[in-house]
Structures are given as C-alpha cells and as structure tokens.
Motif scaffolding. Structure first.
Motif, PDB file in Angstrom:
ATOM      1  N   PHE A  54       9.765  43.866  68.618  1.00 48.81           N
ATOM      2  CA  PHE A  54       9.595  42.499  68.123  1.00 48.81           C
ATOM      3  C   PHE A  54      10.946  41.790  68.219  1.00 48.81           C
ATOM      4  CE2 PHE A  54       5.494  43.600  66.940  1.00 48.81           C
ATOM      5  CZ  PHE A  54       4.842  42.589  66.250  1.00 48.81           C
ATOM      6  N   ASP A  55      11.213  41.196  69.358  1.00 50.80           N
ATOM      7  CA  ASP A  55      12.485  40.499  69.560  1.00 50.80           C
ATOM      8  C   ASP A  55      12.735  39.487  68.444  1.00 50.80           C
ATOM      9  OD1 ASP A  55      12.414  41.878  71.881  1.00 50.80           O
ATOM     10  OD2 ASP A  55      12.040  40.161  73.179  1.00 50.80           O
ATOM     11  N   HIS A  56      13.982  39.466  67.982  1.00 50.16           N
ATOM     12  CA  HIS A  56      14.445  38.481  66.996  1.00 50.16           C
ATOM     13  C   HIS A  56      13.866  38.704  65.592  1.00 50.16           C
ATOM     14  CE1 HIS A  56      16.004  36.597  70.538  1.00 50.16           C
ATOM     15  NE2 HIS A  56      14.801  36.333  71.002  1.00 50.16           N
ATOM     16  N   VAL A  57      13.256  39.882  65.385  1.00 47.80           N
ATOM     17  CA  VAL A  57      12.808  40.276  64.045  1.00 47.80           C
ATOM     18  C   VAL A  57      13.558  41.543  63.682  1.00 47.80           C
ATOM     19  CG1 VAL A  57      10.871  41.029  62.601  1.00 47.80           C
ATOM     20  CG2 VAL A  57      10.525  39.254  64.342  1.00 47.80           C
ATOM     21  N   ASP A  58      14.201  41.543  62.522  1.00 47.43           N
ATOM     22  CA  ASP A  58      15.024  42.670  62.100  1.00 47.43           C
ATOM     23  C   ASP A  58      14.218  43.964  62.097  1.00 47.43           C
ATOM     24  OD1 ASP A  58      16.482  44.551  60.316  1.00 47.43           O
ATOM     25  OD2 ASP A  58      17.814  42.840  60.030  1.00 47.43           O
ATOM     26  N   LYS A  59      14.804  45.041  62.601  1.00 53.20           N
ATOM     27  CA  LYS A  59      14.122  46.340  62.643  1.00 53.20           C
ATOM     28  C   LYS A  59      13.790  46.851  61.248  1.00 53.20           C
ATOM     29  CE  LYS A  59      16.338  47.852  66.958  1.00 53.20           C
ATOM     30  NZ  LYS A  59      17.195  48.877  67.598  1.00 53.20           N
ATOM     31  N   ASP A  60      14.536  46.411  60.245  1.00 51.19           N
ATOM     32  CA  ASP A  60      14.295  46.841  58.866  1.00 51.19           C
ATOM     33  C   ASP A  60      13.380  45.880  58.111  1.00 51.19           C
ATOM     34  OD1 ASP A  60      15.977  49.015  59.270  1.00 51.19           O
ATOM     35  OD2 ASP A  60      17.752  47.893  58.666  1.00 51.19           O
ATOM     36  N   TYR A  61      12.755  44.984  58.819  1.00 44.88           N
ATOM     37  CA  TYR A  61      11.884  43.959  58.232  1.00 44.88           C
ATOM     38  C   TYR A  61      10.837  44.574  57.308  1.00 44.88           C
ATOM     39  CZ  TYR A  61       8.370  40.160  58.226  1.00 44.88           C
ATOM     40  OH  TYR A  61       7.455  39.188  57.865  1.00 44.88           O
ATOM     41  N   VAL A  62      10.246  45.683  57.714  1.00 45.46           N
ATOM     42  CA  VAL A  62       9.127  46.271  56.966  1.00 45.46           C
ATOM     43  C   VAL A  62       9.562  46.908  55.652  1.00 45.46           C
ATOM     44  CG1 VAL A  62       7.821  46.667  59.078  1.00 45.46           C
ATOM     45  CG2 VAL A  62       9.276  48.474  58.178  1.00 45.46           C
ATOM     46  N   ASP A  63      10.853  47.148  55.471  1.00 43.71           N
ATOM     47  CA  ASP A  63      11.331  47.778  54.241  1.00 43.71           C
ATOM     48  C   ASP A  63      11.099  46.918  53.008  1.00 43.71           C
ATOM     49  OD1 ASP A  63      12.131  50.021  55.615  1.00 43.71           O
ATOM     50  OD2 ASP A  63      14.201  49.325  55.878  1.00 43.71           O
ATOM     51  N   THR A  64      10.815  45.637  53.221  1.00 46.53           N
ATOM     52  CA  THR A  64      10.495  44.741  52.109  1.00 46.53           C
ATOM     53  C   THR A  64       9.216  45.176  51.403  1.00 46.53           C
ATOM     54  OG1 THR A  64      11.514  42.912  53.336  1.00 46.53           O
ATOM     55  CG2 THR A  64      10.090  42.299  51.497  1.00 46.53           C
ATOM     56  N   TRP A  65       8.368  45.908  52.129  1.00 42.65           N
ATOM     57  CA  TRP A  65       7.068  46.332  51.584  1.00 42.65           C
ATOM     58  C   TRP A  65       7.006  47.855  51.580  1.00 42.65           C
ATOM     59  CZ3 TRP A  65       7.721  42.544  55.361  1.00 42.65           C
ATOM     60  CH2 TRP A  65       7.597  41.235  54.883  1.00 42.65           C
ATOM     61  N   PRO A  66       7.512  48.486  50.528  1.00 41.54           N
ATOM     62  CA  PRO A  66       7.667  49.951  50.501  1.00 41.54           C
ATOM     63  C   PRO A  66       6.365  50.734  50.628  1.00 41.54           C
ATOM     64  CG  PRO A  66       8.090  48.989  48.332  1.00 41.54           C
ATOM     65  CD  PRO A  66       8.024  47.851  49.299  1.00 41.54           C
ATOM     66  N   LYS A  67       5.266  50.194  50.106  1.00 48.82           N
ATOM     67  CA  LYS A  67       3.996  50.924  50.199  1.00 48.82           C
ATOM     68  C   LYS A  67       3.514  51.005  51.651  1.00 48.82           C
ATOM     69  CE  LYS A  67       3.348  51.726  45.787  1.00 48.82           C
ATOM     70  NZ  LYS A  67       3.363  53.100  45.243  1.00 48.82           N
ATOM     71  N   VAL A  68       3.806  49.966  52.404  1.00 47.88           N
ATOM     72  CA  VAL A  68       3.451  49.969  53.820  1.00 47.88           C
ATOM     73  C   VAL A  68       4.413  50.875  54.589  1.00 47.88           C
ATOM     74  CG1 VAL A  68       3.208  48.587  55.911  1.00 47.88           C
ATOM     75  CG2 VAL A  68       2.450  47.664  53.716  1.00 47.88           C
ATOM     76  N   ALA A  69       5.699  50.688  54.333  1.00 51.34           N
ATOM     77  CA  ALA A  69       6.724  51.465  55.037  1.00 51.34           C
ATOM     78  C   ALA A  69       6.575  52.961  54.787  1.00 51.34           C
ATOM     79  CB  ALA A  69       8.119  51.002  54.613  1.00 51.34           C
ATOM     80  N   ALA A  70       5.976  53.339  53.650  1.00 49.77           N
ATOM     81  CA  ALA A  70       5.800  54.761  53.322  1.00 49.77           C
ATOM     82  C   ALA A  70       4.936  55.487  54.345  1.00 49.77           C
ATOM     83  CB  ALA A  70       5.172  54.896  51.929  1.00 49.77           C
ATOM     84  N   LEU A  71       4.095  54.744  55.072  1.00 51.63           N
ATOM     85  CA  LEU A  71       3.244  55.370  56.084  1.00 51.63           C
ATOM     86  C   LEU A  71       4.058  55.977  57.224  1.00 51.63           C
ATOM     87  CD1 LEU A  71       0.309  52.798  56.309  1.00 51.63           C
ATOM     88  CD2 LEU A  71       0.233  55.099  55.333  1.00 51.63           C
TER      89      LEU A  71
END
Length: 225
Positions: free
Chosen positions: A189-206
């Motif tokens: 995802f160009d121009h989107v931070d690779k750590d973007y998903v860390d904002t949502w820990p329940k999702v990132a836990a997958l």
C-alpha cells in the motif's frame, strides 16, 4: 434404461459419481487475493492442479481465450471444465470443503461481511498515474474511509472476544484479513505506513494467531517440502 435406473435407486443402489476436476490459476507469488484460496485448497483435501501463470503468460492466455472468465484477471478456478472468476466466490467454495465456512446462516453472514469489508479496503484504495496525486489520495483514504473500515473490523474482533474475527474459531474471514495485513506490512500500500494496522490491536493480533493455527501450519509445511 431410465426405468432400470429408477428401480436401482428405489432399491437403494447409488450410481457412481464421476470424479471432479479442479484447477486453480494464479500468479506465482505468495499472498494477494489467491493465497487464502490456496490455504483452503490444501486443507480441503481436494485434488487440485495448480497453474502458476506469470503476468506475460496470463496476458497470452487472456488474448487467446474466448471464454470471458479469463478476461477479468486472476485467480481463475476451473471446476469440471468450467472457469469461474471472483476470488471471494472461489474462497467460499473451497472454504466450505475445508470446513472453514459456517453452515449456520447468521454465522455465514458475519463471515461474508468481514470478507466484503476487506474487499472494500482493497478496491476503494485510490490509484493515480501522478505519484504526488496518488500520495495525497492514499493519505486521505488512510485517515478517512479505510480508517472507518478498520475500526469496524476491530469492533467485530472485540465482539467475539476469541482472538478470531467472527466466531470462536478460524474461518475464511480471518484468512482474508490476515493476507490483507501481510500485504500492508510488505509495503504494497504505497504511501500508507507499514505500521498503520497497529492502531487496531484486535485486528493486528491475527498476524500471530493465524500462522499458529494447525491448518495454516500444515499449509506452510507443505510449501517447504
């Protein structure tokens, strides 16, 4: 002959079922829209022929193929000679065979919702030939529509409280989310931070729970042999 068959059926005889043929065609890389399907194919035990098509080979196939199912991108799944498009339709088919898609209607609705949210995140992502314009659009998308979709995914994961996104066990919805996360972590995802998903820990836990599931472990092991 028809009367003979009906008499056999009445007597409890079952006619032999012709063997089904399956072929899965996708680009020769891990991830993307095809990887969750590959996981389920492996878990299903179905005999599939895997047809890896580099992009030039796909373009050649597309130009020479009259069947319009080959004109809309990959993956394409061919069952008994009929080619089918749409990655989510294919995923549901093999997901059912792998027992990763619910038989209960409401549970299936929950799985379908999550898969469609993931599809929205992918398809609504802005594109632009001008890189600066693309950057601006992607950043606006990340702080707007995509953010709201991730918040909904996180809400669904919180509601289950199981570590999975829809229920108390892994489904094809979890696979869809997982491969979306791996795509984003890889920088696709160009121009989107690779750590973007860390904002949502329940999702990132997958990112941790899916690779530890026996079905995924077996699939991963099969690729290294």
């Amino acid at each position: 002959q028809k009367r003979f068959k009906s008499l056999r059926s009445a007597a409890g005889f079952k006619e032999p079922i012709a063997a089904m043929s399956h072929e899965f065609s996708y680009f020769p890389f891990a991830g993307g829209r095809g990887e969750a399907i590959r996981v389920c194919i492996h878990a299903s035990g179905l005999d599939f022929q895997h047809n890896d098509l580099p992009f030039p080979a796909y373009q050649e196939k597309k130009s020479s193929e009259k069947n319009l199912a080959w004109h809309n991108g990959l993956p394409v799944m061919t069952v008994n000679g009929t080619a089918y498009t749409q990655s989510l339709a294919q995923l549901r088919y093999v997901g059912k065979k792998a027992k990763l898609y619910p038989t209960d209607d409401i549970a299936a609705l929950a799985v379908d919702e999550v898969m469609d949210i993931v599809q929205d995140i992918l398809t609504k992502c802005p594109q632009d030939k001008d890189e600066e314009s693309k950057k601006t659009k992607r950043q606006e998308y990340a702080s707007g529509k995509m953010k709201s979709l991730f918040e909904l995914l996180n809400q669904r994961a919180e509601e289950t409280g199981s570590g999975w996104i829809c229920s108390g066990e892994m489904t094809i919805a979890d696979l869809c989310v997982y491969f979306l996360l791996t795509m984003m972590r890889s920088g696709s995802f160009d121009h989107v931070d690779k750590d973007y998903v860390d904002t949502w820990p329940k999702v990132a836990a997958l990112e941790k729970t899916v690779p530890e599931h026996p079905i995924y472990k077996a699939y991963s092991a099969s690729k290294s042999t």
